[in-house]
Scaffold this active site. Structure first.
Site, PDB file in Angstrom:
ATOM      1  N   THR A 164      27.318   1.536  19.242  1.00 30.86           N
ATOM      2  CA  THR A 164      28.199   0.811  20.162  1.00 30.86           C
ATOM      3  C   THR A 164      28.795  -0.467  19.577  1.00 30.86           C
ATOM      4  O   THR A 164      29.410  -1.242  20.313  1.00 30.86           O
ATOM      5  CB  THR A 164      27.444   0.443  21.456  1.00 30.86           C
ATOM      6  OG1 THR A 164      26.314  -0.371  21.115  1.00 30.86           O
ATOM      7  CG2 THR A 164      26.979   1.697  22.187  1.00 30.86           C
ATOM      8  N   THR A 184      32.057   6.720  27.302  1.00 29.77           N
ATOM      9  CA  THR A 184      32.669   5.403  27.452  1.00 29.77           C
ATOM     10  C   THR A 184      34.121   5.452  27.912  1.00 29.77           C
ATOM     11  O   THR A 184      34.833   6.442  27.679  1.00 29.77           O
ATOM     12  CB  THR A 184      32.617   4.657  26.100  1.00 29.77           C
ATOM     13  OG1 THR A 184      33.317   3.408  26.189  1.00 29.77           O
ATOM     14  CG2 THR A 184      33.267   5.482  24.996  1.00 29.77           C
ATOM     15  N   ASP A 185      34.553   4.360  28.534  1.00 32.91           N
ATOM     16  CA  ASP A 185      35.961   4.194  28.901  1.00 32.91           C
ATOM     17  C   ASP A 185      36.849   4.038  27.676  1.00 32.91           C
ATOM     18  O   ASP A 185      38.073   4.173  27.764  1.00 32.91           O
ATOM     19  CB  ASP A 185      36.137   2.993  29.831  1.00 32.91           C
ATOM     20  CG  ASP A 185      35.680   1.684  29.203  1.00 32.91           C
ATOM     21  OD1 ASP A 185      34.703   1.697  28.422  1.00 32.91           O
ATOM     22  OD2 ASP A 185      36.282   0.630  29.502  1.00 32.91           O
ATOM     23  N   TYR A 218      35.292   3.590  17.327  1.00 36.72           N
ATOM     24  CA  TYR A 218      34.241   3.764  18.322  1.00 36.72           C
ATOM     25  C   TYR A 218      34.653   4.790  19.377  1.00 36.72           C
ATOM     26  O   TYR A 218      33.927   5.755  19.649  1.00 36.72           O
ATOM     27  CB  TYR A 218      33.901   2.429  18.981  1.00 36.72           C
ATOM     28  CG  TYR A 218      33.058   2.566  20.222  1.00 36.72           C
ATOM     29  CD1 TYR A 218      31.749   3.054  20.144  1.00 36.72           C
ATOM     30  CD2 TYR A 218      33.562   2.216  21.474  1.00 36.72           C
ATOM     31  CE1 TYR A 218      30.973   3.183  21.292  1.00 36.72           C
ATOM     32  CE2 TYR A 218      32.791   2.342  22.617  1.00 36.72           C
ATOM     33  CZ  TYR A 218      31.500   2.829  22.524  1.00 36.72           C
ATOM     34  OH  TYR A 218      30.743   2.971  23.660  1.00 36.72           O
ATOM     35  N   LYS A 252      33.062   8.589  20.045  1.00 38.25           N
ATOM     36  CA  LYS A 252      32.493   8.976  21.342  1.00 38.25           C
ATOM     37  C   LYS A 252      33.211  10.197  21.913  1.00 38.25           C
ATOM     38  O   LYS A 252      32.579  11.080  22.494  1.00 38.25           O
ATOM     39  CB  LYS A 252      32.554   7.806  22.320  1.00 38.25           C
ATOM     40  CG  LYS A 252      31.619   6.655  21.978  1.00 38.25           C
ATOM     41  CD  LYS A 252      30.147   7.051  22.071  1.00 38.25           C
ATOM     42  CE  LYS A 252      29.718   7.270  23.507  1.00 38.25           C
ATOM     43  NZ  LYS A 252      28.272   7.633  23.597  1.00 38.25           N
ATOM     44  N   TRP A 289      31.688  -1.392  30.365  1.00 35.88           N
ATOM     45  CA  TRP A 289      31.292  -2.796  30.470  1.00 35.88           C
ATOM     46  C   TRP A 289      29.833  -2.950  30.905  1.00 35.88           C
ATOM     47  O   TRP A 289      29.501  -3.730  31.794  1.00 35.88           O
ATOM     48  CB  TRP A 289      32.222  -3.534  31.430  1.00 35.88           C
ATOM     49  CG  TRP A 289      33.643  -3.673  30.977  1.00 35.88           C
ATOM     50  CD1 TRP A 289      34.363  -2.792  30.203  1.00 35.88           C
ATOM     51  CD2 TRP A 289      34.547  -4.739  31.277  1.00 35.88           C
ATOM     52  NE1 TRP A 289      35.632  -3.242  30.006  1.00 35.88           N
ATOM     53  CE2 TRP A 289      35.784  -4.440  30.665  1.00 35.88           C
ATOM     54  CE3 TRP A 289      34.450  -5.900  32.040  1.00 35.88           C
ATOM     55  CZ2 TRP A 289      36.907  -5.285  30.752  1.00 35.88           C
ATOM     56  CZ3 TRP A 289      35.550  -6.735  32.141  1.00 35.88           C
ATOM     57  CH2 TRP A 289      36.765  -6.434  31.499  1.00 35.88           C
TER      58      TRP A 289
END
Length: 244
Positions: free
Chosen positions: A11, A50-51, A74, A78, A100
């Site tokens: 991350t 993840t967004d 990143y 993902k 977040w």
């Protein structure tokens, strides 16, 4: 096991730009290893994503079916991990995209802000990146509900309710921490634009994940991020995880 919940990820968003091999080793190959084992053993795999698989350019809530367009390594790694799951034969899988994340433990925005607020005279925080701060506890509760909801399959979104910029989030952290005695004094926090704080990785300007599908699937409602932040800091105060 009946299910494996994969909360592991590379991350370090900025570091990934210069460590593509490392990011993909964890976020793609690591997921492949789990997916292969789960398929062979008939174990359901629940995977956290993840967004950052989106570019944040729509200016509206994004659904699970919207086109993905990661801006950096990143997000690319993902997304590659998500695609491994859908491409693995005989695998029962769920992907939960979130955003977040913070908690009282580990490296995250909450802990970074509290540390800086305890030792700096002032702070500048980006105000033109918008999302939904999400308590790790909120996500954990939903993930366990998914474990129990054995019929759920596919990609889902989950965050706490509400919208904030990083600047808004920082202001709220300071206000709540002061009220609970976690911080002793207030410092000025100034809003700045992203181009005033350059980073190796580009970040989405605005990603708001549409949670409608999972709300219906689990019959659960998200809690507003400000309430979850307050609960997290109350727990911190009660366990003396203070930065003074």
């Amino acid at each position: 096991p009946n299910a494996i919940l994969n909360a592991t990820a590379y991350t370090a968003v900025d570091q990934a730009e210069s460590d593509r091999v490392g990011a993909f080793a964890v976020n793609q190959q690591g997921v492949h290893n789990l997916a292969d084992a789960c398929a062979r053993l008939s174990v359901r795999l629940i995977h956290v994503s993840t967004d950052y698989v989106f570019d944040g350019g729509t200016g509206r809530h994004v659904s699970e079916d919207d086109s993905t367009a990661p801006l950096g390594v990143y997000g690319e790694s993902k997304l590659a991990g998500e695609r491994v799951l859908s491409a693995t034969p005989n695998l029962e899988w769920v992907v939960v995209r979130t955003a977040w994340l913070y908690s009282n433990q580990g490296r995250n925005f909450l802990n970074t802000m509290l540390e800086l607020m305890s030792c700096r005279d002032s702070l500048n925080v980006v105000c033109d990146q918008v999302g939904s701060p999400t308590s790790a506890l909120s996500l954990a509760v939903v993930l366990w509900r998914i474990v129990l909801a054995k019929a759920l399959r596919g990609v889902f979104h989950w965050t706490d309710a509400g919208v904030a910029s990083w600047y808004d989030f920082a202001i709220a952290i300071q206000e709540e921490a002061l009220s609970l005695g976690i911080l002793n004094s207030r410092i000025p926090i100034a809003p700045i634009l992203s181009d005033q704080y350059p980073t190796p990785a580009r970040r989405p300007a605005c990603v708001l994940l549409d949670k409608t599908k999972l709300v219906a699937g689990l019959n659960v409602q998200p809690v507003h991020w400000r309430k979850r932040l307050q609960e997290t800091l109350i727990q911190r105060a009660a366990t003396s995880i203070n930065l003074k």
